[in-house]
Design a protein around this motif. Sequence first.
Motif, mmCIF file in Angstrom:
data_model
loop_
_atom_site.group_PDB
_atom_site.id
_atom_site.type_symbol
_atom_site.label_atom_id
_atom_site.label_comp_id
_atom_site.label_asym_id
_atom_site.label_seq_id
_atom_site.Cartn_x
_atom_site.Cartn_y
_atom_site.Cartn_z
ATOM 1 N N GLY A 1 64.899 7.324 8.486
ATOM 2 C CA GLY A 1 64.716 7.611 7.066
ATOM 3 C C GLY A 1 65.748 8.549 6.450
ATOM 4 N N THR A 2 66.587 9.168 7.262
ATOM 5 C CA THR A 2 67.472 10.205 6.722
ATOM 6 C C THR A 2 68.514 9.649 5.758
ATOM 7 N N ARG A 3 68.900 8.379 5.933
ATOM 8 C CA ARG A 3 69.997 7.832 5.124
ATOM 9 C C ARG A 3 69.536 6.714 4.189
ATOM 10 N N LEU A 4 68.245 6.559 4.035
ATOM 11 C CA LEU A 4 67.743 5.429 3.244
ATOM 12 C C LEU A 4 68.206 5.456 1.794
ATOM 13 N N HIS A 5 68.393 6.664 1.229
ATOM 14 C CA HIS A 5 68.783 6.738 -0.188
ATOM 15 C C HIS A 5 70.113 6.030 -0.445
ATOM 16 N N LYS A 6 70.952 5.911 0.586
ATOM 17 C CA LYS A 6 72.240 5.224 0.407
ATOM 18 C C LYS A 6 72.092 3.702 0.510
ATOM 19 N N PHE A 7 70.914 3.221 0.929
ATOM 20 C CA PHE A 7 70.771 1.797 1.237
ATOM 21 C C PHE A 7 69.708 1.086 0.401
ATOM 22 N N ILE A 8 69.111 1.803 -0.550
ATOM 23 C CA ILE A 8 68.024 1.186 -1.322
ATOM 24 C C ILE A 8 68.491 -0.107 -1.998
ATOM 25 N N ASP A 9 69.668 -0.062 -2.622
ATOM 26 C CA ASP A 9 70.148 -1.257 -3.336
ATOM 27 C C ASP A 9 70.414 -2.407 -2.373
ATOM 28 N N VAL A 10 71.037 -2.074 -1.230
ATOM 29 C CA VAL A 10 71.342 -3.110 -0.233
ATOM 30 C C VAL A 10 70.052 -3.737 0.291
ATOM 31 N N ASN B 1 67.172 -3.874 -1.160
ATOM 32 C CA ASN B 1 66.594 -4.695 -2.226
ATOM 33 C C ASN B 1 67.306 -6.029 -2.327
ATOM 34 N N GLU B 2 68.633 -5.962 -2.339
ATOM 35 C CA GLU B 2 69.431 -7.196 -2.442
ATOM 36 C C GLU B 2 69.154 -8.126 -1.264
ATOM 37 N N ALA B 3 68.894 -7.529 -0.100
ATOM 38 C CA ALA B 3 68.654 -8.331 1.114
ATOM 39 C C ALA B 3 67.225 -8.869 1.170
ATOM 40 N N GLY B 4 66.401 -8.464 0.209
ATOM 41 C CA GLY B 4 65.025 -8.975 0.196
ATOM 42 C C GLY B 4 64.128 -8.288 1.216
ATOM 43 N N VAL B 5 64.559 -7.148 1.739
ATOM 44 C CA VAL B 5 63.696 -6.404 2.659
ATOM 45 C C VAL B 5 62.535 -5.839 1.848
ATOM 46 N N ARG B 6 61.306 -6.022 2.338
ATOM 47 C CA ARG B 6 60.144 -5.538 1.581
ATOM 48 C C ARG B 6 59.377 -4.449 2.304
ATOM 49 N N SER B 7 59.597 -4.364 3.622
ATOM 50 C CA SER B 7 58.790 -3.439 4.418
ATOM 51 C C SER B 7 59.684 -2.635 5.350
ATOM 52 N N LEU B 8 59.417 -1.342 5.445
ATOM 53 C CA LEU B 8 60.239 -0.468 6.287
ATOM 54 C C LEU B 8 59.331 0.374 7.171
ATOM 55 N N ASN B 9 59.719 0.532 8.427
ATOM 56 C CA ASN B 9 59.041 1.492 9.291
ATOM 57 C C ASN B 9 59.898 2.753 9.333
ATOM 58 N N ILE B 10 59.311 3.854 8.927
ATOM 59 C CA ILE B 10 60.056 5.114 8.870
ATOM 60 C C ILE B 10 59.384 6.100 9.826
ATOM 61 N N SER B 11 60.193 6.740 10.666
ATOM 62 C CA SER B 11 59.619 7.634 11.678
ATOM 63 C C SER B 11 59.536 9.051 11.147
ATOM 64 N N LEU B 12 58.376 9.651 11.337
ATOM 65 C CA LEU B 12 58.170 11.054 10.936
ATOM 66 C C LEU B 12 57.027 11.598 11.788
ATOM 67 N N ASP B 13 57.366 12.434 12.751
ATOM 68 C CA ASP B 13 56.370 12.859 13.735
ATOM 69 C C ASP B 13 55.560 14.066 13.295
ATOM 70 N N THR B 14 55.974 14.697 12.212
ATOM 71 C CA THR B 14 55.282 15.916 11.795
ATOM 72 C C THR B 14 55.442 16.105 10.291
ATOM 73 N N LEU B 15 54.474 16.762 9.694
ATOM 74 C CA LEU B 15 54.573 17.098 8.272
ATOM 75 C C LEU B 15 54.994 18.550 8.105
ATOM 76 N N ASN B 16 55.451 19.148 9.208
ATOM 77 C CA ASN B 16 55.838 20.550 9.209
ATOM 78 C C ASN B 16 57.349 20.666 9.425
ATOM 79 N N HIS B 17 58.012 21.343 8.484
ATOM 80 C CA HIS B 17 59.465 21.406 8.505
ATOM 81 C C HIS B 17 60.024 21.966 9.832
ATOM 82 N N GLU B 18 59.453 23.090 10.250
ATOM 83 C CA GLU B 18 59.971 23.729 11.480
ATOM 84 C C GLU B 18 59.744 22.873 12.707
ATOM 85 N N LYS B 19 58.574 22.248 12.750
ATOM 86 C CA LYS B 19 58.268 21.362 13.886
ATOM 87 C C LYS B 19 59.235 20.180 13.899
ATOM 88 N N PHE B 20 59.553 19.675 12.717
ATOM 89 C CA PHE B 20 60.511 18.562 12.625
ATOM 90 C C PHE B 20 61.844 18.972 13.251
#
Length: 326
Positions: free
Chosen positions: A96-105, A107-126
Amino acid sequence: MIRDSFNRVHNYLRISLTDNCNLRCFYCMPEEEYLFTPTSKLMQCSEIEALATTFVAAGVNKIRLTGGEPLVRHDAADIILTLAKLPVELTMTTNGTRLHKFIDVLNEAGVRSLNISLDTLNHEKFNKVTRRNQFDSVLENIQLCLENGFHVKVNVVVMKGLNDYELIDFVAWTKSTPVDVRFIEFMPFTGNRWTNNQVMTLNEILQVISDRYDFSSVDRKAHDTAKRFRVPGHVGTFGVISTMSSHFCSDCNRMRLTADGKLKNCLFSNGETDLLTALRNGQQILPLIHQTIAAKHFQLGGQMTTDFGEIDADKILNRSMITIGG
Ligand code: SAM
Ligand code: SF4
């Protein structure tokens, strides 16, 4: 059709684009000095296209791009747009770290679903888990993907003593955030120092959540890896990928192509078939695919017992997760 000896049709291909990554999740890529595969040994865009086309002609209708981190590859956009021309559902697993650079691509590719990894909701733990300071980018990009209409599944590897105390926080998050959170049981791979006492099982996860929430099952679709649940009134769902305590091999339809072009018939297979060298030598690829899948074991790569308490991780012959592609 690609069938194994148990009559399971294999129509879903996961393609790893790289074993490189901009994060260093300790359970996935154990050593800081890890040497990435040189570019010349990776499948090039045209080679990915050629191999994927062969799989599609043999019945594959879903392709997931993964890695390593697929979006650190310099030609990721070209690969996405090339594969988008095939008649498949195209998806991706990303940190998920670089997704902002690829949103248009995407969309253009017709991707509708993404699996994004995030193991914690805590900044320090991340920062501790990933050994990099990218928490804000991931959260912002999950939001960005939701705003752009993508279906977002959030992968959370749950480990005892690490993030098990956050289960309730993740379920609370699904109240007003339309994500499907998937808690993943910690799995053993080469070099990740897996021990059975770190695994938080499906039953243990559900027990913790049931102390706080009422929830009901969401109907399982064929080939689903997650057992899914919904808390009444929540817009999102949560689920558990219970590979270790309650596997879902019986209707497996997945094949994996590593970034260096090796076909694995299972996440836990000890064998692999070198499709990239065969392609470069002008050999026929399809017979190799059929042979590889025909040799698939019924469950867990044929080398792990279903009683995960009995598993000796040092005896499993495999790759590290980052070189397979989850
Ligand atoms: N870099 C991308 C990402 O992190 O989503 C894609 C590759 S990563 C290997 C794919 C998924 O595998 C991630 O959700 C990651 O958390 C998960 N994973 C890695 N090692 C694991 C392990 N030992 N047990 C369970 N899941 C694992
Ligand atoms: Fe990178 Fe994904 Fe592995 Fe983390 S889980 S090190 S983000 S490949």
